[in-house]
Design a protein around this motif. Structure first.
Motif, short mmCIF file in Angstrom:
data_model
loop_
_atom_site.label_atom_id
_atom_site.label_comp_id
_atom_site.label_asym_id
_atom_site.label_seq_id
_atom_site.Cartn_x
_atom_site.Cartn_y
_atom_site.Cartn_z
N UNK A 47 62.67 50.92 89.43
CA UNK A 47 61.99 51.30 88.19
C UNK A 47 61.11 52.51 88.42
N UNK A 48 60.39 52.46 89.56
CA UNK A 48 59.48 53.56 89.87
C UNK A 48 60.26 54.84 90.16
N UNK A 49 61.38 54.70 90.86
CA UNK A 49 62.19 55.89 91.17
C UNK A 49 62.72 56.52 89.89
N UNK B 27 61.42 56.26 86.91
CA UNK B 27 60.29 56.85 86.19
C UNK B 27 59.91 58.21 86.78
N UNK B 28 59.90 58.27 88.11
CA UNK B 28 59.51 59.52 88.77
C UNK B 28 60.55 60.61 88.54
N UNK B 29 61.82 60.20 88.51
CA UNK B 29 62.89 61.20 88.30
C UNK B 29 62.72 61.84 86.92
N UNK B 30 62.42 61.02 85.91
CA UNK B 30 62.21 61.57 84.56
C UNK B 30 60.95 62.40 84.50
N UNK B 31 59.88 61.86 85.10
CA UNK B 31 58.59 62.56 85.04
C UNK B 31 58.66 63.91 85.75
N UNK B 32 59.44 63.98 86.84
CA UNK B 32 59.54 65.24 87.59
C UNK B 32 60.30 66.28 86.76
N UNK B 33 61.31 65.83 86.01
CA UNK B 33 62.04 66.76 85.13
C UNK B 33 61.13 67.22 83.98
N UNK B 34 60.37 66.28 83.45
CA UNK B 34 59.45 66.64 82.37
C UNK B 34 58.42 67.65 82.88
N UNK B 35 57.93 67.41 84.10
CA UNK B 35 56.90 68.30 84.67
C UNK B 35 57.42 69.72 84.80
N UNK B 36 58.73 69.84 85.11
CA UNK B 36 59.31 71.19 85.26
C UNK B 36 59.38 71.93 83.92
N UNK B 37 59.35 71.19 82.81
CA UNK B 37 59.42 71.85 81.49
C UNK B 37 58.04 71.97 80.85
N UNK B 38 57.01 71.66 81.63
CA UNK B 38 55.65 71.83 81.09
C UNK B 38 55.29 73.31 81.06
N UNK B 39 54.70 73.73 79.96
CA UNK B 39 54.41 75.15 79.76
C UNK B 39 53.10 75.51 80.45
N UNK B 40 53.14 76.55 81.28
CA UNK B 40 51.91 77.11 81.84
C UNK B 40 51.62 78.40 81.09
N UNK B 41 50.66 78.33 80.19
CA UNK B 41 50.32 79.54 79.43
C UNK B 41 49.56 80.51 80.31
#
Lengths: 358, 149
Positions: free
Chosen positions: B122-124, B126-140
């Motif tokens: 479950x944790x793996x 969750x982390x796989x999704x969260x890591x992909x989401x983190x890569x699409x986070x915008x750094x203004x």
């Protein structure tokens, strides 16, 4: 005298057999599996689940296959299946603040706790056909980045703290359920949201668009759009506690709208709310604009006679299964009705043109 | 490797319900032959109405339903296992109820053999999704425009 007519069974059987053959298409082309539809036509699956009002990706994928990709037919199939199942209970209200977000954007604040997370979006794509998808290639892999485990609070809570936006009155009242009792008008906001959540995406999109073009303008900003997984918790009476039974993917949209104040309220922002199964952001967005437009009375706004303000119009015509059922039934034999109409027109013509009849 | 917190039965049931069915089946197979079970309520599929809240925090409303399968079984030793799992997989519901009952008889053994691996999965995920989401986070970032010069 009424004469019952039978027949057509052989023709119907043959038509359905041809339907099955046509559904399969060219037998030289590999058959689609339900799992392929579930995994690769995900947004179609999400739409069928949302409008079919049943979260089950496998069943929605099966319905799409059976319906040959006709989305409303697939929604109809899912609705019909749902009626065969017993209702085991109702979940605790879903906690969307605790969503593990894969997409979360705000059009109103650039910098906000949790950040702007684009997720798997069509936004900013060039809308050019990608011919590489016609060739078989390796499965693409998304890049990753270090995880920042931080809370992702709702954007509206930021405005809420300063009283700049209307408060959402809390409550635990048992909501009405239009799948159990026919919708009566006027409906409260909970019932309206249920009807909108099941409503046709195209219809709600047009209604929402009409408000943007000035038919009941509410000037909406997307305060927040978030998409991700939310745990479903169910109270089990025989155990005396609640358990998580699974997770659902949801799209949630909160709009922030202008409000000039009323006799009792100072000027502040108001809200519209949308929630849909799966990644389904056009639906969630449309729903929140229509929700807001329908609140004109509660907020003391003028009735400008716009379609999106008309609760009876919107709620009575949003359901595509009801709509298509009534629309398509006119294809079925109406021989007797039409015979009566024909007789009537002939008689009226005889009366209007007596000399022509002679 | 997960630590082994003292789980409540609620946590255990939630973990089992959300487990990947194939993975749970494999972990149970590793335990050896399954005990004889008696059905107190054989698996049954129905729906649960999912409720949202108006404006995310207000009064509840009915969003739409979800398929859920439930069952109750009893082990020879008398422990009773319950399951309510998302979807229509009756075998998955049976396995979840079985492990719920087994856990009541032997919390530590089941923790090691089944729950810890499930929690890692479950944790793996969750982390796989969260890591992909983190890569699409915008750094203004702001461009220096030099208008003041």
């Amino acid at each position: 005298m009424y004469v019952a007519v039978k027949g057509g069974e052989r023709a119907i059987d043959a038509a359905h057999a041809w339907l099955a053959e046509a559904r399969r298409g060219d037998a030289a082309v590999p058959e689609l599996t339900v799992a392929q539809i579930r995994e690769q036509m995900t947004l179609a699956v999400n739409r069928v689940m949302t409008e079919g009002s049943l979260y089950d990706p496998d069943l929605a994928a099966l319905a799409i296959k059976q319906a040959r990709g006709d989305m409303i037919e697939a929604v109809f199939l899912l609705r019909a299946y749902r009626t065969t199942l017993p209702r085991l209970g109702a979940s605790l209200p879903l906690d969307t603040a605790a969503m593990t977000v894969q997409r979360r954007i705000s059009a109103t604040f650039k910098d906000l706790p949790g950040g702007q997370v684009l997720g798997p979006t069509f936004d900013y794509t060039h809308r050019l056909l990608d011919f590489t998808l016609m060739a078989e290639g390796e499965a693409p892999r998304a890049p990753t980045a270090p995880i920042r485990d931080e809370p992702v609070p709702h954007v509206t809570t930021l405005l809420d703290q300063d009283g700049l936006i209307e408060a959402t009155p809390p409550g635990e009242a048992e909501p009405g359920d239009l799948t159990r009792a026919p919708l009566e008008l006027p409906a409260d906001r909970a019932l309206r949201l249920q009807a909108l959540a099941r409503g046709d995406e195209g219809f709600l999109l047009s209604m929402a668009y009409s408000t943007q073009r000035g038919y009941g303008r509410t000037h909406a900003f997307v305060g927040e759009l978030r998409i991700g997984l939310v745990a479903v918790e169910l109270f089990i009476p025989e155990l005396g506690f609640s358990v998580e039974v699974g997770e659902v993917e949801l799209s949630e949209c909160e709009t922030i709208n202008q409000f000039m104040g009323s006799k009792t309220e100072p000027p502040q922002f108001t809200r519209g709310y949308g929630l849909a199964f799966g990644q389904n952001e056009r639906k969630a967005l449309s729903m929140s604009l229509v929700d807001r437009a329908l609140r004109w009375q509660e907020l003391g706004e003028d009735d400008v006679g716009a379609p999106a303000q008309d609760e009876e119009f919107v709620l009575s015509h949003a359901d595509n299964v009801q709509a298509t059922g009534f629309l398509e039934h006119i294809k079925l034999p109406h021989y007797v009705d039409f015979q009566a109409e024909l007789e009537l027109v002939r008689r009226l013509r005889r009366e209007a043109l007596p000399e022509a009849a002679e | 490797m997960s630590d082994s917190p003292a789980l409540s039965r609620k946590d255990v049931m939630g973990l089992l319900a959300k487990a990947a069915p194939d993975r749970l089946a494999m972990l149970i197979a590793n335990l050896g032959p399954e005990p004889e079970i008696a059905w107190l309520r054989p698996p049954e599929t129905g729906t649960v109405m999912l409720r949202g809240r108006i404006g995310a925090t207000g009064a509840p409303f009915n969003l739409g339903e979800m398929t859920v399968t439930r069952c109750v079984l009893r082990l020879p030793g008398g422990k009773v296992g319950h399951a309510h799992v998302q979807g229509r997989d009756k075998a998955h519901a049976r396995r979840a109820a079985l492990v719920d009952a087994l856990w009541q008889a032997d919390p530590q053994g089941i923790e090691t053999a089944i729950l810890a691996p499930l929690r890692d999965d479950t944790e793996a995920a969750r982390r796989a999704r969260a890591a992909r989401a983190a890569a699409t986070r915008v750094d203004f970032f702001t461009l220096v425009r030099g208008e003041d010069e």
